[in-house]
Design an enzyme around this catalytic site. Structure first.
Site, PDB file in Angstrom:
ATOM      1  N   CYS A  50      12.031 -13.015   2.886  1.00 33.06           N
ATOM      2  CA  CYS A  50      12.912 -11.945   3.368  1.00 33.06           C
ATOM      3  C   CYS A  50      12.700 -11.634   4.845  1.00 33.06           C
ATOM      4  CB  CYS A  50      12.680 -10.684   2.547  1.00 33.06           C
ATOM      5  SG  CYS A  50      11.019  -9.995   2.731  1.00 33.06           S
ATOM      6  N   CYS A  53       7.557 -10.216   6.708  1.00 35.09           N
ATOM      7  CA  CYS A  53       6.287 -10.341   7.448  1.00 35.09           C
ATOM      8  C   CYS A  53       6.547 -10.243   8.947  1.00 35.09           C
ATOM      9  CB  CYS A  53       5.598 -11.651   7.092  1.00 35.09           C
ATOM     10  SG  CYS A  53       4.947 -11.702   5.406  1.00 35.09           S
ATOM     11  N   CYS A 154       4.368 -14.919  -0.042  1.00 32.59           N
ATOM     12  CA  CYS A 154       5.284 -16.037  -0.310  1.00 32.59           C
ATOM     13  C   CYS A 154       4.726 -17.340   0.251  1.00 32.59           C
ATOM     14  CB  CYS A 154       6.659 -15.746   0.279  1.00 32.59           C
ATOM     15  SG  CYS A 154       7.534 -14.385  -0.509  1.00 32.59           S
ATOM     16  N   CYS A 192       2.356  -8.315   0.941  1.00 32.92           N
ATOM     17  CA  CYS A 192       3.813  -8.260   0.978  1.00 32.92           C
ATOM     18  C   CYS A 192       4.232  -6.989   1.721  1.00 32.92           C
ATOM     19  CB  CYS A 192       4.387  -8.282  -0.435  1.00 32.92           C
ATOM     20  SG  CYS A 192       6.139  -8.644  -0.534  1.00 32.92           S
ATOM     21  N   HIS A 229      -9.657  -1.003  -4.928  1.00 29.05           N
ATOM     22  CA  HIS A 229     -10.211   0.138  -5.666  1.00 29.05           C
ATOM     23  C   HIS A 229     -11.541   0.594  -5.073  1.00 29.05           C
ATOM     24  CE1 HIS A 229     -10.833   2.825  -9.048  1.00 29.05           C
ATOM     25  NE2 HIS A 229     -12.011   2.263  -9.316  1.00 29.05           N
ATOM     26  N   CYS A 232     -10.742   2.606  -1.977  1.00 29.90           N
ATOM     27  CA  CYS A 232      -9.713   3.643  -2.104  1.00 29.90           C
ATOM     28  C   CYS A 232     -10.310   5.052  -1.994  1.00 29.90           C
ATOM     29  CB  CYS A 232      -8.996   3.493  -3.443  1.00 29.90           C
ATOM     30  SG  CYS A 232      -7.624   4.662  -3.647  1.00 29.90           S
ATOM     31  N   CYS A 248      -7.135   9.335  -9.046  1.00 27.49           N
ATOM     32  CA  CYS A 248      -7.080   7.881  -9.208  1.00 27.49           C
ATOM     33  C   CYS A 248      -5.926   7.477 -10.131  1.00 27.49           C
ATOM     34  CB  CYS A 248      -8.411   7.394  -9.784  1.00 27.49           C
ATOM     35  SG  CYS A 248      -8.491   5.611 -10.062  1.00 27.49           S
ATOM     36  N   CYS A 254      -2.516   1.177 -11.853  1.00 29.75           N
ATOM     37  CA  CYS A 254      -2.843   0.740 -10.491  1.00 29.75           C
ATOM     38  C   CYS A 254      -3.627  -0.567 -10.538  1.00 29.75           C
ATOM     39  CB  CYS A 254      -3.652   1.816  -9.771  1.00 29.75           C
ATOM     40  SG  CYS A 254      -4.074   1.375  -8.063  1.00 29.75           S
ATOM     41  N   CYS A 263      -6.137  -2.756   2.694  1.00 32.42           N
ATOM     42  CA  CYS A 263      -5.113  -1.716   2.904  1.00 32.42           C
ATOM     43  C   CYS A 263      -5.694  -0.312   3.097  1.00 32.42           C
ATOM     44  CB  CYS A 263      -4.126  -1.705   1.735  1.00 32.42           C
ATOM     45  SG  CYS A 263      -3.294  -3.272   1.458  1.00 32.42           S
ATOM     46  N   CYS A 275       0.272   2.538   0.419  1.00 39.38           N
ATOM     47  CA  CYS A 275       0.974   2.746  -0.852  1.00 39.38           C
ATOM     48  C   CYS A 275       0.346   3.842  -1.712  1.00 39.38           C
ATOM     49  CB  CYS A 275       1.033   1.438  -1.627  1.00 39.38           C
ATOM     50  SG  CYS A 275       1.857   0.097  -0.738  1.00 39.38           S
ATOM     51  N   CYS A 282      -1.176   0.746  -6.568  1.00 36.34           N
ATOM     52  CA  CYS A 282      -1.186  -0.599  -5.984  1.00 36.34           C
ATOM     53  C   CYS A 282      -0.515  -1.552  -6.970  1.00 36.34           C
ATOM     54  CB  CYS A 282      -2.628  -1.035  -5.709  1.00 36.34           C
ATOM     55  SG  CYS A 282      -2.796  -2.785  -5.251  1.00 36.34           S
ATOM     56  N   CYS A 285       0.236  -6.712  -4.443  1.00 35.36           N
ATOM     57  CA  CYS A 285       1.175  -7.599  -3.746  1.00 35.36           C
ATOM     58  C   CYS A 285       0.485  -8.772  -3.077  1.00 35.36           C
ATOM     59  CB  CYS A 285       1.998  -6.815  -2.732  1.00 35.36           C
ATOM     60  SG  CYS A 285       1.072  -6.255  -1.278  1.00 35.36           S
TER      61      CYS A 285
END
Length: 299
Positions: A50, A53, A154, A192, A229, A232, A248, A254, A263, A275, A282, A285
């Site tokens: 798509c 990125c 991808c 992603c 995790h 997080c 959580c 998740c 992330c 996210c 989560c 991705c």
């Protein structure tokens, strides 16, 4: 699109804090870049995907920008969304790069690579009056590049285009299409989209240290060593019973406990949010099987 070595180093110095470079690393980078003839040449191909990125990478504006890096600092030779040239002139940029920098350029692959019917489901251009497919391109350029980076899920694992019945025959770039054909192992940067910091720091690290230490999935351990995790900030704050609430999300499905990525540390949109902090679990991705089953379960 070509800059001097001095300009490249000036950018690195100005953005050293943003990409985590120390004074020693800056000095080493100066040695590496001045030893070369120009800024690092990059060819960026886009297959089935798509373009998310590219969009994500160009959206960073914190201290350093990815477009500044890839267009003005690193010598971007080909990117069909960013470059102004088109047609034969654009394709000739690839041929010129391979001819001038054979074995020295960095190939970034975004999007998956279809293999069914000789790859005709993803045609990049024409060469010698014949369709030049993404499959043709990676087979031709991959072995000639010094480093190959698969940017995003991808490119790394197949992602959305490989989900379900996979009629276009998407296969993994590293383990199936170019297995054993590249000068170095293919570096997978799943996500992603791929995180801009992860990509820019990977390129700089390649210039400074060469190949990074990879895990069994071809991912740099520096960015994919820990589970989401474990990083997080919601961990240990009690279980949430509803999306959007604090706490959580593990009991709500998740996928952070099984997903390796940075992330929670890097966040997105220039460290504004990510996210889970935005109230969603989560979806993993960055994993190989992310789109092989429903992301959400509604009851």
């Amino acid at each position: 699109m070509r800059i001097s070595r001095r300009d490249f180093l000036k950018w690195c110095t100005a953005s050293a804090a943003a990409i985590g470079l120390t004074k020693i690393e800056l000095e080493k980078l100066e040695d590496v870049v001045f030893a070369a003839e120009s800024a690092p040449p990059v060819v960026w191909l886009q297959g089935s995907g798509c373009s998310g990125c590219s969009i994500s990478l160009l959206n960073t504006i914190q201290e350093t920008t990815i477009d500044d890096l890839l267009i003005n600092k690193i010598s971007m030779k080909y990117h069909h969304n960013l470059m102004t040239a088109a047609g034969d002139l654009a394709i000739s940029a690839i041929d010129d790069t391979v001819s001038q920098y054979d074995g020295k350029f960095i190939l970034v692959v975004e999007g998956a690579v279809p293999t069914a019917n000789n790859g005709t489901y993803c045609v990049l251009s024409e060469k010698n009056n014949q369709p030049w497919t993404m499959l043709d391109a990676v087979k031709e350029l991959g072995p000639k590049a010094k480093y190959v980076i698969a940017a995003g899920t991808c490119a790394s694992f197949g992602g959305v285009p490989k989900a379900g019945v996979n009629p276009t025959g998407i296969k993994r770039l590293d383990k199936e299409i170019l297995n054993g054909l590249t000068k170095n192992e293919i570096i997978n940067l799943p996500g992603c989209p791929a995180h801009p910091y992860t990509l820019t720091k990977t390129i700089v690290d390649l210039l400074l240290y060469g190949m990074p230490r990879l895990d069994k999935e071809g991912r740099p351990q520096a960015f994919y060593k820990e589970k989401i995790h474990g990083l997080c900030p919601r961990r240990g704050r009690g279980q949430s019973s509803q999306l959007g609430e604090s706490g959580c999300y593990k009991s709500l499905g998740c996928q952070g406990p099984r997903t390796n990525n940075n992330c929670p540390i890097r966040k997105w949109n220039n460290k504004v949010n990510w996210c889970v902090d935005a109230g969603q679990p989560c979806i993993s991705c960055a994993s190989e099987d992310v789109w092989q089953k429903p992301v959400y379960k509604f009851e």
